[in-house]
Scaffold this active site. Structure first.
Site, PDB file in Angstrom:
ATOM      1  N   LYS A 199       0.812  -1.222   0.000  1.00 47.27           N
ATOM      2  CA  LYS A 199       0.000   0.000   0.000  1.00 47.27           C
ATOM      3  C   LYS A 199       0.851   1.280   0.000  1.00 47.27           C
ATOM      4  O   LYS A 199       2.049   1.237   0.293  1.00 47.27           O
ATOM      5  CB  LYS A 199      -0.924  -0.015   1.221  1.00 47.27           C
ATOM      6  CG  LYS A 199      -1.927  -1.163   1.218  1.00 47.27           C
ATOM      7  CD  LYS A 199      -2.908  -0.996   2.377  1.00 47.27           C
ATOM      8  CE  LYS A 199      -3.928  -2.109   2.411  1.00 47.27           C
ATOM      9  NZ  LYS A 199      -4.940  -1.894   3.462  1.00 47.27           N
ATOM     10  N   TYR A 250     -12.575  -2.184  -3.385  1.00 47.11           N
ATOM     11  CA  TYR A 250     -13.054  -2.220  -1.995  1.00 47.11           C
ATOM     12  C   TYR A 250     -14.578  -2.093  -1.886  1.00 47.11           C
ATOM     13  O   TYR A 250     -15.090  -1.713  -0.836  1.00 47.11           O
ATOM     14  CB  TYR A 250     -12.372  -1.111  -1.184  1.00 47.11           C
ATOM     15  CG  TYR A 250     -10.957  -1.470  -0.759  1.00 47.11           C
ATOM     16  CD1 TYR A 250     -10.701  -2.573   0.058  1.00 47.11           C
ATOM     17  CD2 TYR A 250      -9.870  -0.690  -1.155  1.00 47.11           C
ATOM     18  CE1 TYR A 250      -9.422  -2.895   0.461  1.00 47.11           C
ATOM     19  CE2 TYR A 250      -8.569  -1.000  -0.748  1.00 47.11           C
ATOM     20  CZ  TYR A 250      -8.370  -2.116   0.062  1.00 47.11           C
ATOM     21  OH  TYR A 250      -7.092  -2.440   0.470  1.00 47.11           O
ATOM     22  N   ASN A 265      -1.967   0.220   6.875  1.00 49.63           N
ATOM     23  CA  ASN A 265      -1.463  -1.051   7.405  1.00 49.63           C
ATOM     24  C   ASN A 265      -0.576  -1.808   6.407  1.00 49.63           C
ATOM     25  O   ASN A 265      -0.446  -3.017   6.476  1.00 49.63           O
ATOM     26  CB  ASN A 265      -2.606  -1.910   7.958  1.00 49.63           C
ATOM     27  CG  ASN A 265      -3.607  -2.300   6.900  1.00 49.63           C
ATOM     28  OD1 ASN A 265      -3.523  -1.854   5.769  1.00 49.63           O
ATOM     29  ND2 ASN A 265      -4.555  -3.144   7.258  1.00 49.63           N
ATOM     30  N   HIS A 276      -2.261  -5.453   1.723  1.00 53.59           N
ATOM     31  CA  HIS A 276      -3.560  -6.124   1.615  1.00 53.59           C
ATOM     32  C   HIS A 276      -3.318  -7.538   1.127  1.00 53.59           C
ATOM     33  O   HIS A 276      -2.428  -7.761   0.303  1.00 53.59           O
ATOM     34  CB  HIS A 276      -4.469  -5.403   0.604  1.00 53.59           C
ATOM     35  CG  HIS A 276      -5.646  -6.235   0.189  1.00 53.59           C
ATOM     36  ND1 HIS A 276      -6.816  -6.268   0.910  1.00 53.59           N
ATOM     37  CD2 HIS A 276      -5.803  -7.123  -0.835  1.00 53.59           C
ATOM     38  CE1 HIS A 276      -7.651  -7.125   0.333  1.00 53.59           C
ATOM     39  NE2 HIS A 276      -7.065  -7.659  -0.721  1.00 53.59           N
ATOM     40  N   GLU A 293      -9.817 -10.817  -7.323  1.00 50.61           N
ATOM     41  CA  GLU A 293      -8.887  -9.692  -7.177  1.00 50.61           C
ATOM     42  C   GLU A 293      -7.744  -9.772  -8.187  1.00 50.61           C
ATOM     43  O   GLU A 293      -7.360  -8.761  -8.785  1.00 50.61           O
ATOM     44  CB  GLU A 293      -8.357  -9.641  -5.739  1.00 50.61           C
ATOM     45  CG  GLU A 293      -9.453  -9.282  -4.736  1.00 50.61           C
ATOM     46  CD  GLU A 293      -8.998  -9.313  -3.284  1.00 50.61           C
ATOM     47  OE1 GLU A 293      -9.827  -8.993  -2.408  1.00 50.61           O
ATOM     48  OE2 GLU A 293      -7.825  -9.637  -3.008  1.00 50.61           O
TER      49      GLU A 293
END
Ligand code: CMP
Length: 139
Positions: A10, A50, A113, A116, A127
């Site tokens: 990310k 998302y 964080n 993913h 995905e």
């Protein structure tokens, strides 16, 4: 069973130049990076990716964070790759992540964080298909 899972490094991590360090944790865990590309997500891409969180209060912020800077999208392959990568990532909230996990080592907060990973084999397929064609994945 050999599986493939989908991973994103990310913006909070790419911004801090942590791509290599995170890839080292992935590879040390026995997962193979069989496709990888650095890309700046569009708002539409992030929203679609998302979509399941669309009604959650953090959705807007999540889409904003994921499009702020480039990400690295990856396909990881290995024995039980979906569960294995979730173990390697650690808990969504870095405060609850186990020692040695990516999120314990690098994440800043629940929103930032660092990585993913797909939560099931079915979602992994969905995905992966959003970012890679079959011929771009070389196992
Ligand atoms: P990820 O595995 O990418 O899936 C959804 C993301 O939403 C999650 O990691 C977090 O980065 C982000 N997020 C932000 N706030 C929350 C929250 N309160 N609960 C769960 N996920 C959150």
């Amino acid at each position: 069973m050999t599986e493939r899972t989908f991973s994103i490094i990310k913006p909070d991590a790419t911004r801090r130049n942590l791509t290599g360090k995170i890839n080292a944790v992935i590879e040390d865990a026995g997962l193979r990076i069989v496709a990888q590309r650095r890309v700046k997500l569009t708002t539409d891409q992030a929203k679609k990716f998302y979509e399941v969180h669309a009604e959650r209060p953090f959705y807007g912020e999540l889409v904003e964070q994921m499009t702020a800077e480039p990400v690295v999208v990856q396909v990881l392959e290995g024995e039980n790759a979906v569960a294995k990568y979730r173990e390697v990532m650690g808990a969504t909230n870095p405060e609850q992540a186990a020692e040695g996990t990516i999120r314990k080592s690098f994440a800043l907060s629940i929103g930032e964080n660092s990585v993913h990973g797909s939560d099931s084999l079915d979602n992994a397929k969905i995905e992966i298909a959003q970012f890679f064609t079959d011929d771009q994945i070389v196992g």
